[in-house]
Scaffold this active site. Structure first.
Site, PDB file in Angstrom:
ATOM      1  N   SER A  77       1.011  -1.263   0.054  1.00  0.00           N
ATOM      2  CA  SER A  77      -0.100   0.032   0.106  1.00  0.00           C
ATOM      3  C   SER A  77       0.942   1.261   0.109  1.00  0.00           C
ATOM      4  O   SER A  77       1.740   1.283  -0.733  1.00  0.00           O
ATOM      5  CB  SER A  77      -0.938  -0.178   1.305  1.00  0.00           C
ATOM      6  OG  SER A  77      -1.734   1.015   1.134  1.00  0.00           O
ATOM      7  N   HIS A 121      -2.653  -1.190  -3.453  1.00  0.00           N
ATOM      8  CA  HIS A 121      -3.876  -0.422  -3.108  1.00  0.00           C
ATOM      9  C   HIS A 121      -3.485   1.011  -3.995  1.00  0.00           C
ATOM     10  O   HIS A 121      -2.833   1.811  -3.671  1.00  0.00           O
ATOM     11  CB  HIS A 121      -4.084  -0.100  -1.610  1.00  0.00           C
ATOM     12  CG  HIS A 121      -4.091  -1.085  -0.823  1.00  0.00           C
ATOM     13  ND1 HIS A 121      -4.020  -1.011   0.534  1.00  0.00           N
ATOM     14  CD2 HIS A 121      -4.602  -2.305  -0.857  1.00  0.00           C
ATOM     15  CE1 HIS A 121      -4.089  -2.025   1.173  1.00  0.00           C
ATOM     16  NE2 HIS A 121      -4.818  -3.017   0.251  1.00  0.00           N
ATOM     17  N   ASP A 180      -4.388  -4.976   6.180  1.00  0.00           N
ATOM     18  CA  ASP A 180      -4.677  -5.946   4.846  1.00  0.00           C
ATOM     19  C   ASP A 180      -3.592  -7.008   4.503  1.00  0.00           C
ATOM     20  O   ASP A 180      -2.255  -6.403   4.264  1.00  0.00           O
ATOM     21  CB  ASP A 180      -5.045  -5.060   3.675  1.00  0.00           C
ATOM     22  CG  ASP A 180      -5.460  -5.892   2.396  1.00  0.00           C
ATOM     23  OD1 ASP A 180      -6.162  -6.848   2.908  1.00  0.00           O
ATOM     24  OD2 ASP A 180      -5.598  -5.391   1.422  1.00  0.00           O
TER      25      ASP A 180
END
Length: 361
Positions: A177, A204, A301
């Site tokens: 991310s 992401h 995540d």
């Protein structure tokens, strides 16, 4: 967490400067200056020494790329680029990341003030996250360090050594991310084609940017990498980047080839695509060697995905804190107790290769 964060807001639109500043102020971030162009932004950073800058991509006098480069040279400060959803802006945004920007936030279209308000929590969270990144020369040196932090489970080689051979049909699933694009590119650049990996990448990133990201990896690595489409199939030496705003599931796996399915199911861990979705379906479906990797990023995540891959007999790796821009996702993965190796970014490709090589007798 927010308390004490000071920011400069740079945008050529007075309206957008006001909207962004109001959102940050409401979120507890102290906006110490506003800048109408890149030159003003550089001056404001030098004068006010903020913790972070929100930087528009397209501005007169000096654009966001030039301003970011100047800031990194004169007073290194974490920069969050604000970019529109266009192919041209995607190219410019990635160029800004190359110049030292930490991450980017996509400006909404349509009724901007309403959309920005809807996304205000996300914007505040990203500014706080970016502000925590060390972009000084010392920080960059630390994040690109090599060698000394390898765990006992890994060796030092980006290709199978004498007497070693690669296992057949290995698959790598990568999740990242904030600060991730450059880290993913670093890993992929160092993976030899001879390893014949099938690579699934979940970064992401919003729709409109993942295609360009895949093109960059494809151009900079020995692997054939493309943006995932529904039903896409890959074999050894090929990779897929999860498409923005779509979960990427592993639908089936036969004879060394896997097939991806894209869905618009609800966000997982507040994101779509989610690393957990890809890792969990890979663990359920792939019966050949499987490696899970978690790189820099905020949030949790990928932690459950790492558990699933480990439970399925796969190997697991996380980026270390020293080289992570944001040690959120890797930290949560490590806290599961299911990570085999914690490595600095420059050693991760070696770590992956170590998990898919066997010593010949």
């Amino acid at each position: 967490m927010v308390g004490g964060v000071r920011a400069v807001v740079a945008d050529d639109s007075h309206f957008m400067r006001s909207v962004i500043s109001d959102i940050l102020d409401d979120g507890g971030i102290d906006v110490v200056a506003q800048a109408r162009d890149g030159e003003n932004a550089v001056e404001a950073v030098i004068e006010h020494e903020p913790d972070a800058v929100t930087m528009d991509v397209e501005m007169p006098v000096m654009n966001g790329i030039e301003a970011t480069e100047r800031i990194m040279a004169e007073r290194p400060t974490p920069v969050l680029m604000l970019s529109a959803h266009t192919d041209e802006n995607a190219d410019v945004t990635f160029e800004a990341l190359d110049k030292g920007a930490v991450d980017f936030f996509t400006k909404p279209g349509g009724e901007v003030s309403m959309e920005m308000s809807r996304l205000k929590d996300q914007l505040v969270e990203m500014v706080v996250s970016v502000a925590a990144v060390d972009v000084t020369a010392a920080g960059k040196a630390k994040r690109s360090s090599t060698g000394s932090e390898r765990t006992a489970t890994t060796q030092s080689s980006t290709s199978a050594g004498a007497g070693d051979t690669y296992v057949e049909n290995p698959t790598l699933v990568v999740g990242s991310s904030t600060g991730g694009p450059k880290m993913v590119e670093t890993v992929m650049q160092n993976l030899p084609a001879a390893a014949d990996l099938r690579v699934l990448i979940v970064q992401h990133m919003p729709e409109g940017f993942t295609g360009r990201f895949a093109e960059r990896i494809n151009a900079r690595s020995e692997y054939e990498v493309s943006e995932a489409t529904d039903g896409a199939r890959i074999g050894g030496g090929e990779g897929l980047v999860a498409a923005g705003d779509r979960h990427m599931r592993v639908k089936n796996y036969r004879n060394g080839r896997l097939r991806a399915r894209l869905t618009e199911d609800a966000p997982v861990n507040s994101v779509r695509p989610a690393v957990d979705v890809t890792m969990e379906t890979a663990a359920e479906t792939i019966d050949d060697p499987l490696v899970g990797l978690i790189l820099t990023g905020m949030g949790e995540d990928g932690a459950d995905g790492i558990r699933r891959i480990k439970a399925a007999g796969g190997s697991t790796i996380a980026q270390d804190e020293a080289t992570s821009a944001v040690y959120g996702m890797p930290k949560r993965a490590v806290e599961t107790g299911c990570v085999d190796s914690v490595l600095p970014i420059d050693d991760i490709a070696d770590g992956i290769i170590d998990t898919i090589t066997t010593e010949e007798s």
